[in-house]
Scaffold this motif. Structure first.
Motif, PDB file in Angstrom:
ATOM      1  N   ASP A   1    -124.379 -25.784 -22.777  1.00 50.59           N
ATOM      2  CA  ASP A   1    -123.578 -27.001 -23.095  1.00 50.59           C
ATOM      3  C   ASP A   1    -121.506 -26.986 -22.911  1.00 50.59           C
ATOM      4  OD1 ASP A   1    -122.831 -24.152 -25.198  1.00 50.59           O
ATOM      5  OD2 ASP A   1    -122.465 -26.411 -26.693  1.00 50.59           O
ATOM      6  N   ASP A   2    -121.356 -25.788 -22.169  1.00 49.98           N
ATOM      7  CA  ASP A   2    -120.481 -25.820 -21.793  1.00 49.98           C
ATOM      8  C   ASP A   2    -120.645 -24.859 -20.094  1.00 49.98           C
ATOM      9  OD1 ASP A   2    -117.091 -25.959 -21.151  1.00 49.98           O
ATOM     10  OD2 ASP A   2    -117.590 -23.435 -22.242  1.00 49.98           O
ATOM     11  N   PRO A   3    -120.769 -25.844 -19.751  1.00 45.53           N
ATOM     12  CA  PRO A   3    -121.813 -25.268 -18.343  1.00 45.53           C
ATOM     13  C   PRO A   3    -120.742 -24.713 -17.113  1.00 45.53           C
ATOM     14  CG  PRO A   3    -121.848 -27.810 -18.115  1.00 45.53           C
ATOM     15  CD  PRO A   3    -121.122 -27.025 -19.218  1.00 45.53           C
ATOM     16  N   TYR A   4    -119.471 -25.340 -17.190  1.00 50.51           N
ATOM     17  CA  TYR A   4    -118.087 -24.776 -16.441  1.00 50.51           C
ATOM     18  C   TYR A   4    -117.537 -23.525 -16.334  1.00 50.51           C
ATOM     19  CZ  TYR A   4    -118.815 -29.157 -13.711  1.00 50.51           C
ATOM     20  OH  TYR A   4    -119.348 -30.210 -13.696  1.00 50.51           O
ATOM     21  N   ALA A   5    -117.837 -23.325 -17.756  1.00 52.17           N
ATOM     22  CA  ALA A   5    -117.190 -21.960 -18.029  1.00 52.17           C
ATOM     23  C   ALA A   5    -118.547 -20.869 -18.683  1.00 52.17           C
ATOM     24  CB  ALA A   5    -116.853 -21.969 -19.296  1.00 52.17           C
ATOM     25  N   VAL A   6    -117.269 -19.013 -18.738  1.00 55.41           N
ATOM     26  CA  VAL A   6    -117.632 -18.101 -19.330  1.00 55.41           C
ATOM     27  C   VAL A   6    -117.116 -17.764 -20.344  1.00 55.41           C
ATOM     28  CG1 VAL A   6    -119.213 -17.245 -16.886  1.00 55.41           C
ATOM     29  CG2 VAL A   6    -116.968 -16.934 -17.458  1.00 55.41           C
ATOM     30  N   HIS A   7    -117.743 -17.052 -20.967  1.00 50.99           N
ATOM     31  CA  HIS A   7    -116.870 -16.682 -22.611  1.00 50.99           C
ATOM     32  C   HIS A   7    -117.163 -14.667 -22.428  1.00 50.99           C
ATOM     33  CE1 HIS A   7    -116.925 -20.522 -23.597  1.00 50.99           C
ATOM     34  NE2 HIS A   7    -118.117 -20.921 -22.905  1.00 50.99           N
ATOM     35  N   VAL A   8    -116.027 -14.819 -22.357  1.00 53.89           N
ATOM     36  CA  VAL A   8    -115.980 -12.976 -22.932  1.00 53.89           C
ATOM     37  C   VAL A   8    -115.232 -12.719 -23.660  1.00 53.89           C
ATOM     38  CG1 VAL A   8    -115.294 -10.449 -21.698  1.00 53.89           C
ATOM     39  CG2 VAL A   8    -115.745 -12.701 -20.548  1.00 53.89           C
ATOM     40  N   CYS A   9    -116.484 -11.452 -24.904  1.00 51.25           N
ATOM     41  CA  CYS A   9    -115.403 -11.351 -26.271  1.00 51.25           C
ATOM     42  C   CYS A   9    -115.449 -10.055 -25.974  1.00 51.25           C
ATOM     43  CB  CYS A   9    -116.377 -11.793 -27.017  1.00 51.25           C
ATOM     44  SG  CYS A   9    -115.874 -11.029 -29.146  1.00 51.25           S
ATOM     45  N   PHE A  10    -114.113  -9.303 -25.689  1.00 46.81           N
ATOM     46  CA  PHE A  10    -114.279  -8.307 -26.897  1.00 46.81           C
ATOM     47  C   PHE A  10    -113.733  -7.638 -27.525  1.00 46.81           C
ATOM     48  CE2 PHE A  10    -111.551  -9.740 -22.602  1.00 46.81           C
ATOM     49  CZ  PHE A  10    -112.073  -9.152 -21.557  1.00 46.81           C
ATOM     50  N   HIS A  11    -114.219  -6.526 -27.516  1.00 42.57           N
ATOM     51  CA  HIS A  11    -113.801  -5.413 -29.036  1.00 42.57           C
ATOM     52  C   HIS A  11    -114.697  -6.458 -30.216  1.00 42.57           C
ATOM     53  CE1 HIS A  11    -110.177  -3.196 -27.836  1.00 42.57           C
ATOM     54  NE2 HIS A  11    -109.554  -3.994 -27.771  1.00 42.57           N
ATOM     55  N   ILE A  12    -116.347  -7.068 -29.947  1.00 45.39           N
ATOM     56  CA  ILE A  12    -117.392  -7.208 -30.283  1.00 45.39           C
ATOM     57  C   ILE A  12    -116.976  -6.464 -32.290  1.00 45.39           C
ATOM     58  CG2 ILE A  12    -117.712  -8.585 -28.268  1.00 45.39           C
ATOM     59  CD1 ILE A  12    -119.807  -6.491 -28.396  1.00 45.39           C
ATOM     60  N   HIS A  13    -117.184  -5.578 -32.332  1.00 51.10           N
ATOM     61  CA  HIS A  13    -117.149  -5.107 -33.110  1.00 51.10           C
ATOM     62  C   HIS A  13    -116.304  -4.550 -34.347  1.00 51.10           C
ATOM     63  CE1 HIS A  13    -121.123  -4.493 -31.892  1.00 51.10           C
ATOM     64  NE2 HIS A  13    -121.000  -3.383 -30.970  1.00 51.10           N
ATOM     65  N   SER A  14    -114.572  -5.459 -34.083  1.00 51.23           N
ATOM     66  CA  SER A  14    -114.091  -5.214 -34.594  1.00 51.23           C
ATOM     67  C   SER A  14    -113.616  -6.316 -35.493  1.00 51.23           C
ATOM     68  CB  SER A  14    -112.344  -5.093 -33.681  1.00 51.23           C
ATOM     69  OG  SER A  14    -112.227  -5.947 -32.802  1.00 51.23           O
ATOM     70  N   GLU A  15    -112.674  -6.143 -36.287  1.00 52.82           N
ATOM     71  CA  GLU A  15    -112.592  -7.266 -36.813  1.00 52.82           C
ATOM     72  C   GLU A  15    -111.822  -9.113 -36.180  1.00 52.82           C
ATOM     73  OE1 GLU A  15    -109.372  -8.181 -40.503  1.00 52.82           O
ATOM     74  OE2 GLU A  15    -109.991  -5.968 -40.609  1.00 52.82           O
ATOM     75  N   HIS A  16    -110.795  -8.779 -35.617  1.00 54.56           N
ATOM     76  CA  HIS A  16    -110.532  -9.562 -34.638  1.00 54.56           C
ATOM     77  C   HIS A  16    -110.811  -9.537 -33.527  1.00 54.56           C
ATOM     78  CE1 HIS A  16    -108.181 -10.285 -38.001  1.00 54.56           C
ATOM     79  NE2 HIS A  16    -107.644  -9.558 -38.489  1.00 54.56           N
ATOM     80  N   PRO A  17    -111.859 -10.135 -32.785  1.00 54.58           N
ATOM     81  CA  PRO A  17    -111.801  -9.873 -31.451  1.00 54.58           C
ATOM     82  C   PRO A  17    -111.336 -11.000 -30.840  1.00 54.58           C
ATOM     83  CG  PRO A  17    -113.697 -11.106 -32.486  1.00 54.58           C
ATOM     84  CD  PRO A  17    -112.387 -11.101 -33.637  1.00 54.58           C
ATOM     85  N   VAL A  18    -110.912 -10.147 -29.240  1.00 57.40           N
ATOM     86  CA  VAL A  18    -110.095 -11.258 -28.396  1.00 57.40           C
ATOM     87  C   VAL A  18    -111.049 -11.985 -27.643  1.00 57.40           C
ATOM     88  CG1 VAL A  18    -109.049 -11.000 -26.322  1.00 57.40           C
ATOM     89  CG2 VAL A  18    -108.362  -9.599 -28.516  1.00 57.40           C
ATOM     90  N   ASN A  19    -110.605 -13.214 -27.456  1.00 57.06           N
ATOM     91  CA  ASN A  19    -111.632 -14.526 -26.618  1.00 57.06           C
ATOM     92  C   ASN A  19    -111.058 -14.504 -25.730  1.00 57.06           C
ATOM     93  OD1 ASN A  19    -113.700 -14.508 -28.735  1.00 57.06           O
ATOM     94  ND2 ASN A  19    -112.498 -14.874 -29.911  1.00 57.06           N
ATOM     95  N   TRP A  20    -111.328 -15.258 -24.477  1.00 52.08           N
ATOM     96  CA  TRP A  20    -111.202 -15.569 -23.346  1.00 52.08           C
ATOM     97  C   TRP A  20    -111.865 -16.191 -22.318  1.00 52.08           C
ATOM     98  CZ3 TRP A  20    -106.539 -15.450 -20.132  1.00 52.08           C
ATOM     99  CH2 TRP A  20    -106.304 -14.266 -20.363  1.00 52.08           C
ATOM    100  N   THR A  21    -111.986 -17.350 -22.301  1.00 52.28           N
ATOM    101  CA  THR A  21    -112.117 -18.175 -21.516  1.00 52.28           C
ATOM    102  C   THR A  21    -112.527 -18.799 -20.493  1.00 52.28           C
ATOM    103  OG1 THR A  21    -113.777 -19.146 -23.520  1.00 52.28           O
ATOM    104  CG2 THR A  21    -114.222 -20.523 -21.683  1.00 52.28           C
ATOM    105  N   PHE A  22    -112.903 -18.780 -19.706  1.00 55.07           N
ATOM    106  CA  PHE A  22    -112.593 -19.419 -18.423  1.00 55.07           C
ATOM    107  C   PHE A  22    -113.769 -19.256 -16.640  1.00 55.07           C
ATOM    108  CE2 PHE A  22    -113.078 -14.159 -18.208  1.00 55.07           C
ATOM    109  CZ  PHE A  22    -113.818 -14.245 -16.540  1.00 55.07           C
ATOM    110  N   ALA A  23    -113.417 -19.948 -15.641  1.00 54.45           N
ATOM    111  CA  ALA A  23    -114.254 -20.565 -14.745  1.00 54.45           C
ATOM    112  C   ALA A  23    -115.655 -19.370 -13.973  1.00 54.45           C
ATOM    113  CB  ALA A  23    -113.700 -21.411 -14.211  1.00 54.45           C
ATOM    114  N   ARG A  24    -117.164 -20.379 -14.319  1.00 53.23           N
ATOM    115  CA  ARG A  24    -117.662 -19.561 -13.584  1.00 53.23           C
ATOM    116  C   ARG A  24    -118.248 -18.907 -12.212  1.00 53.23           C
ATOM    117  NH1 ARG A  24    -124.268 -21.241 -14.555  1.00 53.23           N
ATOM    118  NH2 ARG A  24    -123.550 -22.785 -12.960  1.00 53.23           N
TER     119      ARG A  24
END
Length: 136
Positions: A32-55
């Protein structure tokens, strides 16, 4: 119905040429967001950091340096180990992350099988939406 392709892996936050720390991350691709990739850092932490950029940026970065501004990606080989480096820049700071090239490439191949390059627009349903608007 939308498809999600995910991969959990451990990246390395490079602090200096001699020092890095492991960073758990999740790569996600959604049809449903076909042009993008999503990266979630520190996935086990209370406040993960999310980045989205072009596939496309990540696909190209596996083979050659690309990107400018907030996200730059390039291949690297250190000690016989192939990796993909991602330089991320934000108002909060900069990060240089190293990812295993084989794992990133395998995940990207899965996303490209789900939505082949050039067919991303079909996932958005723009043509159907326009047809409905014009029919009214």
């Amino acid at each position: 119905m939308h498809t999600v392709v995910e991969r959990e892996l451990e990246l390395r936050l490079i602090l200096s040429p001699e020092r890095g720390i492991p960073v758990p991350a999740r790569l996600a691709y959604r049809t449903d967001d076909p042009y993008a990739v999503h990266v979630c850092f520190h996935i086990h932490s209370e406040h993960p950091v999310n980045w989205t950029f072009a596939r496309d940026l990540l696909v190209e970065g596996v083979f050659r340096p690309c990107g400018h501004g907030d996200v730059r990606v390039w291949p690297s080989k250190t000690g016989g180990r192939c990796s993909v480096l991602m330089a991320l820049t934000s108002p909060d700071g900069d990060a240089l992350l190293e990812a295993p090239a084989a794992q990133v490439s395998a995940w990207l191949e899965r996303t490209l099988r789900v939505v082949p390059p050039g067919s991303e627009g079909e996932q958005l349903g723009i043509d159907d939406g326009l047809a409905q608007l014009l029919a009214q």
